[in-house]
Motif scaffolding. Sequence first.
Motif, PDB file in Angstrom:
ATOM      1  N   PHE A   1     -28.760  42.645  65.764  1.00  0.00           N
ATOM      2  CA  PHE A   1     -28.338  43.541  66.542  1.00  0.00           C
ATOM      3  C   PHE A   1     -28.830  42.929  68.016  1.00  0.00           C
ATOM      4  CE2 PHE A   1     -28.511  46.929  69.593  1.00  0.00           C
ATOM      5  CZ  PHE A   1     -27.389  47.729  69.283  1.00  0.00           C
ATOM      6  N   LEU A   2     -29.769  42.680  68.086  1.00  0.00           N
ATOM      7  CA  LEU A   2     -30.401  42.344  69.495  1.00  0.00           C
ATOM      8  C   LEU A   2     -29.961  40.674  69.896  1.00  0.00           C
ATOM      9  CD1 LEU A   2     -34.275  44.047  68.966  1.00  0.00           C
ATOM     10  CD2 LEU A   2     -32.293  44.518  70.638  1.00  0.00           C
ATOM     11  N   LEU A   3     -29.995  39.932  68.858  1.00  0.00           N
ATOM     12  CA  LEU A   3     -29.646  38.696  69.161  1.00  0.00           C
ATOM     13  C   LEU A   3     -28.117  38.399  69.572  1.00  0.00           C
ATOM     14  CD1 LEU A   3     -31.288  36.575  66.446  1.00  0.00           C
ATOM     15  CD2 LEU A   3     -31.889  36.570  68.655  1.00  0.00           C
ATOM     16  N   LEU A   4     -27.381  39.401  69.256  1.00  0.00           N
ATOM     17  CA  LEU A   4     -25.995  39.613  69.446  1.00  0.00           C
ATOM     18  C   LEU A   4     -25.831  40.220  70.870  1.00  0.00           C
ATOM     19  CD1 LEU A   4     -24.399  40.300  66.124  1.00  0.00           C
ATOM     20  CD2 LEU A   4     -24.294  38.002  67.255  1.00  0.00           C
ATOM     21  N   LYS A   5     -26.995  40.827  71.451  1.00  0.00           N
ATOM     22  CA  LYS A   5     -26.801  41.245  72.673  1.00  0.00           C
ATOM     23  C   LYS A   5     -25.958  42.620  72.796  1.00  0.00           C
ATOM     24  CE  LYS A   5     -29.163  38.036  74.992  1.00  0.00           C
ATOM     25  NZ  LYS A   5     -28.274  37.162  75.601  1.00  0.00           N
ATOM     26  N   LYS A   6     -26.140  43.386  71.549  1.00  0.00           N
ATOM     27  CA  LYS A   6     -25.148  44.561  71.654  1.00  0.00           C
ATOM     28  C   LYS A   6     -25.788  45.674  72.462  1.00  0.00           C
ATOM     29  CE  LYS A   6     -22.866  43.833  67.216  1.00  0.00           C
ATOM     30  NZ  LYS A   6     -22.779  44.045  65.803  1.00  0.00           N
ATOM     31  N   GLN A   7     -24.890  46.485  73.105  1.00  0.00           N
ATOM     32  CA  GLN A   7     -25.015  47.465  74.065  1.00  0.00           C
ATOM     33  C   GLN A   7     -25.976  47.213  75.245  1.00  0.00           C
ATOM     34  OE1 GLN A   7     -26.200  50.795  71.500  1.00  0.00           O
ATOM     35  NE2 GLN A   7     -24.406  50.671  70.406  1.00  0.00           N
ATOM     36  N   LEU A   8     -25.918  46.216  75.759  1.00  0.00           N
ATOM     37  CA  LEU A   8     -26.736  45.902  77.106  1.00  0.00           C
ATOM     38  C   LEU A   8     -26.393  47.136  77.734  1.00  0.00           C
ATOM     39  CD1 LEU A   8     -28.520  43.725  78.400  1.00  0.00           C
ATOM     40  CD2 LEU A   8     -26.369  42.799  79.151  1.00  0.00           C
ATOM     41  N   LYS A   9     -27.623  47.442  78.725  1.00  0.00           N
ATOM     42  CA  LYS A   9     -27.528  48.545  79.636  1.00  0.00           C
ATOM     43  C   LYS A   9     -27.586  49.764  79.298  1.00  0.00           C
ATOM     44  CE  LYS A   9     -27.151  46.060  83.737  1.00  0.00           C
ATOM     45  NZ  LYS A   9     -28.413  46.121  84.670  1.00  0.00           N
ATOM     46  N   LYS A  10     -27.217  49.774  77.862  1.00  0.00           N
ATOM     47  CA  LYS A  10     -27.112  51.156  76.898  1.00  0.00           C
ATOM     48  C   LYS A  10     -28.477  51.154  75.960  1.00  0.00           C
ATOM     49  CE  LYS A  10     -22.288  51.614  77.100  1.00  0.00           C
ATOM     50  NZ  LYS A  10     -20.963  51.528  76.457  1.00  0.00           N
ATOM     51  N   ASN A  11     -28.753  50.032  75.499  1.00  0.00           N
ATOM     52  CA  ASN A  11     -29.728  50.221  74.353  1.00  0.00           C
ATOM     53  C   ASN A  11     -31.170  49.679  75.018  1.00  0.00           C
ATOM     54  OD1 ASN A  11     -31.282  48.388  72.129  1.00  0.00           O
ATOM     55  ND2 ASN A  11     -30.419  49.879  71.003  1.00  0.00           N
TER      56      ASN A  11
END
Length: 196
Positions: free
Chosen positions: A117-127
């Motif tokens: 999830f983190l490597l795919l940079k999901k929910q930048l600014k939200k997570n």
Amino acid sequence: MGDTDKLAKAFHLFDIANGNDPNTETFNGKSYPKEVLYALRMTETLNVFAPNASEALKLTTRCQHICRWEIPRNRYEMNRVGYLKWRQELKKFHASKAKAILKEVGYDQETIGQVEFLLLKKQLKKNEETQILEDVICLVFLKHYFEPFAKKHDEMKVIDILQKTWRKMSDKGRQAALQIPFSDRALAMVTKAVSG
């Protein structure tokens, strides 16, 4: 195997994989495979910026560029579309490489899923953890790679890159960035970028 042992083993295997990087960089008189040095800088920066980071975030930070040289930039069109496609492919590639190593070490599916999830940079600014990862990436760039980059490009391009970097960062990340000991020339460009 305890969590500390797993983390150390994963770091070791990430570093072995990155040790195959044919590109090298010299730092403090010692030559490193480029991605090994980058991974060490990422871990060092995370430990200062977010000392209480979760294990998943520590793992992600260490393998963020794993085996990056295997997908060279010049395989894609040298324009914005090609650049974005390259970045998307890299994220999936890094996630796949990391997943295989984490399974080998014996991590559970939840941790592996969080690293992916983190490597795919999901929910930048939200997570929160995705944002910490992005801040660390930006801080490592600004501290170690920005000045050599700035010497190769015209000022307008450099300021544009700085502004894009700044937009990705949190307030805490920006405060940390302003503590970096830039040269006078670099500081002038940073000041111009962030004030504009």
